[in-house]
Write a protein that holds these residues in place. Structure first.
Motif, PDB file in Angstrom:
ATOM      1  N   LYS A  19       0.842  -1.192   0.000  1.00  0.00           N
ATOM      2  CA  LYS A  19       0.000   0.000   0.000  1.00  0.00           C
ATOM      3  C   LYS A  19       0.879   1.245   0.000  1.00  0.00           C
ATOM      4  N   ILE A  20       0.541   2.195  -0.850  1.00  0.00           N
ATOM      5  CA  ILE A  20       1.259   3.464  -0.947  1.00  0.00           C
ATOM      6  C   ILE A  20       0.262   4.566  -0.627  1.00  0.00           C
ATOM      7  N   GLY A  21       0.593   5.424   0.312  1.00  0.00           N
ATOM      8  CA  GLY A  21      -0.315   6.477   0.723  1.00  0.00           C
ATOM      9  C   GLY A  21      -0.291   7.677  -0.193  1.00  0.00           C
ATOM     10  N   ALA A  22      -1.407   8.380  -0.257  1.00  0.00           N
ATOM     11  CA  ALA A  22      -1.477   9.619  -1.035  1.00  0.00           C
ATOM     12  C   ALA A  22      -0.392  10.575  -0.566  1.00  0.00           C
ATOM     13  N   GLY A  23       0.352  11.108  -1.499  1.00  0.00           N
ATOM     14  CA  GLY A  23       1.419  12.039  -1.163  1.00  0.00           C
ATOM     15  C   GLY A  23       2.767  11.395  -0.940  1.00  0.00           C
ATOM     16  N   ASP A  24       2.831  10.054  -0.898  1.00  0.00           N
ATOM     17  CA  ASP A  24       4.114   9.386  -0.681  1.00  0.00           C
ATOM     18  C   ASP A  24       5.029   9.541  -1.887  1.00  0.00           C
ATOM     19  N   LEU A  25       6.303   9.718  -1.608  1.00  0.00           N
ATOM     20  CA  LEU A  25       7.323   9.650  -2.646  1.00  0.00           C
ATOM     21  C   LEU A  25       7.546   8.170  -2.956  1.00  0.00           C
ATOM     22  N   ILE A  26       7.270   7.760  -4.167  1.00  0.00           N
ATOM     23  CA  ILE A  26       7.389   6.353  -4.548  1.00  0.00           C
ATOM     24  C   ILE A  26       8.840   5.996  -4.839  1.00  0.00           C
ATOM     25  N   HIS A  27       9.473   6.785  -5.661  1.00  0.00           N
ATOM     26  CA  HIS A  27      10.913   6.623  -5.905  1.00  0.00           C
ATOM     27  C   HIS A  27      11.416   7.831  -6.683  1.00  0.00           C
ATOM     28  N   THR A  28      12.721   7.957  -6.746  1.00  0.00           N
ATOM     29  CA  THR A  28      13.354   8.985  -7.559  1.00  0.00           C
ATOM     30  C   THR A  28      14.179   8.299  -8.629  1.00  0.00           C
ATOM     31  N   ALA A  29      14.590   9.047  -9.632  1.00  0.00           N
ATOM     32  CA  ALA A  29      15.406   8.471 -10.703  1.00  0.00           C
ATOM     33  C   ALA A  29      16.259   9.547 -11.337  1.00  0.00           C
TER      34      ALA A  29
ATOM     35  N   THR B 243      -0.491   8.510 -10.104  1.00  0.00           N
ATOM     36  CA  THR B 243       0.902   8.887  -9.867  1.00  0.00           C
ATOM     37  C   THR B 243       1.262  10.068 -10.742  1.00  0.00           C
ATOM     38  N   HIS B 244       2.172  10.892 -10.268  1.00  0.00           N
ATOM     39  CA  HIS B 244       2.627  12.035 -11.054  1.00  0.00           C
ATOM     40  C   HIS B 244       4.136  12.150 -10.931  1.00  0.00           C
ATOM     41  N   ILE B 245       4.774  12.603 -12.009  1.00  0.00           N
ATOM     42  CA  ILE B 245       6.218  12.805 -12.001  1.00  0.00           C
ATOM     43  C   ILE B 245       6.507  14.298 -11.984  1.00  0.00           C
ATOM     44  N   ILE B 246       7.396  14.709 -11.092  1.00  0.00           N
ATOM     45  CA  ILE B 246       7.760  16.126 -11.007  1.00  0.00           C
ATOM     46  C   ILE B 246       9.268  16.271 -10.890  1.00  0.00           C
ATOM     47  N   TRP B 247       9.725  17.462 -11.216  1.00  0.00           N
ATOM     48  CA  TRP B 247      11.135  17.813 -11.073  1.00  0.00           C
ATOM     49  C   TRP B 247      11.194  19.068 -10.209  1.00  0.00           C
ATOM     50  N   ILE B 248      11.955  19.000  -9.131  1.00  0.00           N
ATOM     51  CA  ILE B 248      12.003  20.128  -8.201  1.00  0.00           C
ATOM     52  C   ILE B 248      13.002  21.187  -8.654  1.00  0.00           C
ATOM     53  N   ASN B 249      14.287  20.863  -8.575  1.00  0.00           N
ATOM     54  CA  ASN B 249      15.321  21.843  -8.925  1.00  0.00           C
ATOM     55  C   ASN B 249      16.219  21.398 -10.064  1.00  0.00           C
ATOM     56  N   ASN B 250      16.139  20.130 -10.433  1.00  0.00           N
ATOM     57  CA  ASN B 250      17.010  19.630 -11.498  1.00  0.00           C
ATOM     58  C   ASN B 250      16.333  18.459 -12.195  1.00  0.00           C
ATOM     59  N   ALA B 251      17.102  17.721 -13.005  1.00  0.00           N
ATOM     60  CA  ALA B 251      16.528  16.657 -13.826  1.00  0.00           C
ATOM     61  C   ALA B 251      16.287  15.366 -13.064  1.00  0.00           C
ATOM     62  N   ASN B 252      16.570  15.321 -11.769  1.00  0.00           N
ATOM     63  CA  ASN B 252      16.251  14.129 -10.989  1.00  0.00           C
ATOM     64  C   ASN B 252      14.736  14.014 -10.855  1.00  0.00           C
ATOM     65  N   ALA B 253      14.179  12.930 -11.353  1.00  0.00           N
ATOM     66  CA  ALA B 253      12.723  12.749 -11.377  1.00  0.00           C
ATOM     67  C   ALA B 253      12.216  12.217 -10.047  1.00  0.00           C
TER      68      ALA B 253
END
Length: 360
Positions: A96-106, A301-311
């Motif tokens: 189970k993954i909660g709303a708002g959880d960071l699933i992973h980065t890449a 799920t949504h993908i975002i970039w904060i300050n750089n290209a790390n997803a």
């Protein structure tokens, strides 16, 4: 910004690669403010239930709940990649993954700034540079946000600096092409010995029409010409065939993400406004794991970039174990007919998600 890539084969007849890229981006940008407002409202609900994302981790993929003051993930990614019933490979939750959880980065396999942003963002991580930080920089040399990025860029930068890319860049600029820039960088990485020429073979390729393949010959010719004129040896260029160029571009075309930086959670509304003016887009990148996510017009799920290209892949709502994680490739605020048209013409498939099946 939604990624410009499908999961199924993609074929466009009587249409050039450049005109297709323009058409898709035009449709994406025209109502991006409405889409971002819709997503921001979802994000606020999800974000209120969790902690902020940490700084980028030092490895290529991390996941799970994070301590707000730590870069160390609490465990392995709560996901698995498996075959789906109708869309090839997909990403599924293992718990189970909660709303708002960071699933992973890449971290990206390869990234490149837009030509219009090349001296305004870091040439390695695509972080926006401080204003006037590069005012006196050599216009022909790349700029970096820090010594670490400059050091990491050795995997391509030394090779890139040996060649004159003026004709190659001019062709991309005049035709509005971005993906050949990623092929150029990938080729330089192969030449430097940092990666194998078959790095992207695992990714889904697109099916290119004969007309499009013919147009790609010019880009290949300009790339090879620039490298041959430099000090690159014939032996180093053995991999650089037209077949390799076309195959890599076919994979990049449907697996590349357009990078639009949020810049911080407090700046989400500014991001929405900036997207309309195309100020948030800084470049394009290709990833391994994010490329396995399939599409849904009502994504979890949504993908975002904060300050750089790390997803960063983040859950928009609660996700149950074994549920497939999906992102939205396009502007989800468009009506049913517009979404279907864009997904089919731009990405080669008809969406049968719950929302589309209901006619919404």
């Amino acid at each position: 910004m939604s990624p410009s890539r499908p999961k199924s084969n993609y074929f466009v007849s009587n249409s050039s690669l450049s005109s297709l890229e323009y058409a898709v981006e035009r449709e994406m940008t025209s109502s991006s403010l409405a889409r971002h407002r819709r997503w921001i409202s979802q994000f606020k609900v999800a974000y209120s239930q969790t902690k902020p994302f940490p700084s980028p981790p030092s490895i290529s993929s991390t996941a799970g709940r994070h301590n707000a003051d730590s870069d160390v993930p609490s465990g392995p990614p709560p996901i698995r990649v498996s075959l789906t019933g109708s869309a090839g490979r997909g990403v599924f939750a293992t718990r189970k993954i909660g709303a708002g959880d960071l699933i992973h980065t890449a971290k990206p396999l390869v990234a490149h700034p837009l030509l219009s942003s090349v001296h305004h963002v870091c040439n390695f991580c695509l972080r926006k540079l401080q204003r006037n930080a590069n005012a006196n920089a050599d216009a022909h040399r790349a700029t970096f946000c820090c010594k670490e990025c400059e050091r990491h860029s050795k995997v391509f930068h030394d090779v890139e600096m040996q060649a004159d890319w003026s004709d190659f860049d001019k062709n991309c600029r005049e035709r509005g092409l971005k993906y050949p820039l990623l092929v150029k960088r990938l080729a330089c990485m192969v030449i430097s010995g940092a990666i194998s020429s078959d790095l992207l073979d695992i990714l889904q390729p697109s099916s290119l029409s004969p007309h499009m393949v013919t147009e790609l010959k010019e880009g290949y010719s300009l790339l090879r010409k620039a490298l041959v004129k430099s000090s690159i040896t014939d032996e180093q260029l053995l991999f650089l065939t037209q077949e390799w160029y076309t195959g890599v571009l076919a994979r990049i075309r449907i697996n590349a993400f357009r990078i639009e930086l949020v810049g911080g959670y407090e700046d989400l509304l500014s991001l929405a406004a900036a997207c309309v003016e195309a100020e948030a887009a800084v470049g394009n990148a290709v990833y391994m794991l994010p490329s396995f996510y399939n599409h849904n017009c009502d994504p979890n799920t949504h993908i975002i970039w904060i300050n750089n290209a790390n997803a960063r892949l983040k859950a928009l709502r609660d996700v149950e174990p074994d549920e497939e994680l999906r992102i939205c490739y396009i502007d989800a605020s468009m009506d049913h007919e517009a979404r279907q048209t864009l997904l089919y013409q731009g990405f080669g498939f008809i969406c049968n998600c719950t929302r589309c099946s209901s006619g919404d």
